[in-house]
Design a protein around this motif. Sequence first.
Motif, mmCIF file in Angstrom:
data_model
loop_
_atom_site.group_PDB
_atom_site.id
_atom_site.type_symbol
_atom_site.label_atom_id
_atom_site.label_comp_id
_atom_site.label_asym_id
_atom_site.label_seq_id
_atom_site.Cartn_x
_atom_site.Cartn_y
_atom_site.Cartn_z
ATOM 1 N N ASN A 190 8.092 18.276 -1.495
ATOM 2 C CA ASN A 190 7.920 19.618 -0.930
ATOM 3 C C ASN A 190 7.113 20.536 -1.853
ATOM 4 O OD1 ASN A 190 9.306 19.018 1.431
ATOM 5 N ND2 ASN A 190 11.279 19.659 0.598
ATOM 6 N N VAL A 191 7.104 20.257 -3.129
ATOM 7 C CA VAL A 191 6.316 21.076 -4.055
ATOM 8 C C VAL A 191 4.827 20.768 -3.866
ATOM 9 C CG1 VAL A 191 5.830 21.559 -6.468
ATOM 10 C CG2 VAL A 191 8.193 21.231 -5.710
ATOM 11 N N ARG A 192 4.509 19.511 -3.792
ATOM 12 C CA ARG A 192 3.112 19.098 -3.592
ATOM 13 C C ARG A 192 2.681 19.165 -2.134
ATOM 14 N NH1 ARG A 192 0.934 16.331 -7.985
ATOM 15 N NH2 ARG A 192 2.434 15.831 -9.638
ATOM 16 N N LEU A 249 0.849 -1.186 0.000
ATOM 17 C CA LEU A 249 0.000 0.000 0.000
ATOM 18 C C LEU A 249 0.882 1.233 0.000
ATOM 19 C CD1 LEU A 249 -2.786 -0.795 2.661
ATOM 20 C CD2 LEU A 249 -3.138 -0.522 0.204
ATOM 21 N N ARG A 250 0.359 2.311 -0.549
ATOM 22 C CA ARG A 250 1.055 3.593 -0.500
ATOM 23 C C ARG A 250 0.147 4.612 0.154
ATOM 24 N NH1 ARG A 250 2.584 7.979 -5.135
ATOM 25 N NH2 ARG A 250 4.625 8.631 -4.341
ATOM 26 N N LEU A 251 0.578 5.122 1.271
ATOM 27 C CA LEU A 251 -0.170 6.151 1.978
ATOM 28 C C LEU A 251 0.322 7.528 1.561
ATOM 29 C CD1 LEU A 251 -0.187 4.649 5.599
ATOM 30 C CD2 LEU A 251 -1.689 4.131 3.673
ATOM 31 N N SER A 252 -0.616 8.474 1.538
ATOM 32 C CA SER A 252 -0.290 9.859 1.228
ATOM 33 C C SER A 252 -0.840 10.756 2.332
ATOM 34 C CB SER A 252 -0.893 10.281 -0.112
ATOM 35 O OG SER A 252 -0.393 9.500 -1.164
ATOM 36 N N CYS A 253 -0.196 11.883 2.510
ATOM 37 C CA CYS A 253 -0.662 12.850 3.497
ATOM 38 C C CYS A 253 -0.444 14.242 2.939
ATOM 39 C CB CYS A 253 0.086 12.682 4.810
ATOM 40 S SG CYS A 253 -0.316 13.912 6.066
ATOM 41 N N ASP A 254 -1.546 14.961 2.738
ATOM 42 C CA ASP A 254 -1.485 16.330 2.249
ATOM 43 C C ASP A 254 -1.475 17.281 3.436
ATOM 44 O OD1 ASP A 254 -3.734 15.315 -0.314
ATOM 45 O OD2 ASP A 254 -1.578 15.599 -0.482
ATOM 46 N N ALA A 255 -0.553 18.221 3.412
ATOM 47 C CA ALA A 255 -0.394 19.154 4.525
ATOM 48 C C ALA A 255 -0.748 20.567 4.092
ATOM 49 C CB ALA A 255 1.034 19.115 5.038
ATOM 50 N N SER A 256 -1.374 21.309 4.996
ATOM 51 C CA SER A 256 -1.667 22.712 4.753
ATOM 52 C C SER A 256 -1.576 23.459 6.076
ATOM 53 C CB SER A 256 -3.049 22.876 4.129
ATOM 54 O OG SER A 256 -4.055 22.380 4.985
ATOM 55 N N GLY A 257 -1.445 24.755 5.967
ATOM 56 C CA GLY A 257 -1.387 25.581 7.170
ATOM 57 C C GLY A 257 -0.052 25.547 7.886
ATOM 58 N N ILE A 258 0.975 25.104 7.181
ATOM 59 C CA ILE A 258 2.294 24.961 7.787
ATOM 60 C C ILE A 258 3.340 25.092 6.684
ATOM 61 C CG2 ILE A 258 2.303 22.446 7.521
ATOM 62 C CD1 ILE A 258 3.801 22.266 10.180
ATOM 63 N N ASN A 259 4.512 25.593 7.072
ATOM 64 C CA ASN A 259 5.612 25.651 6.121
ATOM 65 C C ASN A 259 6.186 24.249 5.965
ATOM 66 O OD1 ASN A 259 7.921 26.094 4.627
ATOM 67 N ND2 ASN A 259 8.396 28.031 5.657
#
Length: 115
Positions: free
Chosen positions: A72-74, A17-27
């Motif tokens: 880091n771009v995404r 499996l490949r997990l992804s985590c999208d981050a926002s509100g943070i550098n």
Amino acid sequence: VQLQASGGGLVQAGGSLRLSCDASGINFRINRFGWYRQAPGKQRELVADISSSGSTNYADFVEGRFTISRDNVRRTLYLQMNSLKAEDTAVYYCGIEHYRGQDFWGQGTQVTVSS
């Protein structure tokens, strides 16, 4: 800080499996992030983390089966999990610890490995 994990599911032992985590509100670029997991009746534990420079750290139980990476771009954190075992069954969270004095966690994604 918002962390949105996805990619969990039901897989047979030995699968991937490949997990992804999208981050926002943070550098995202300058911070260390990690994947954690919590199995029923157990405490949350670190699976792997990755620094801003890309250096990685893995729990002993990973045994070379998982790879953590970041884009880091995404603004996205990944966990590639191979050779999954039944004991890997847990809710997996992405998170950041000690950020401005707090720990932040995503909502978690369920990984179930059938034996």
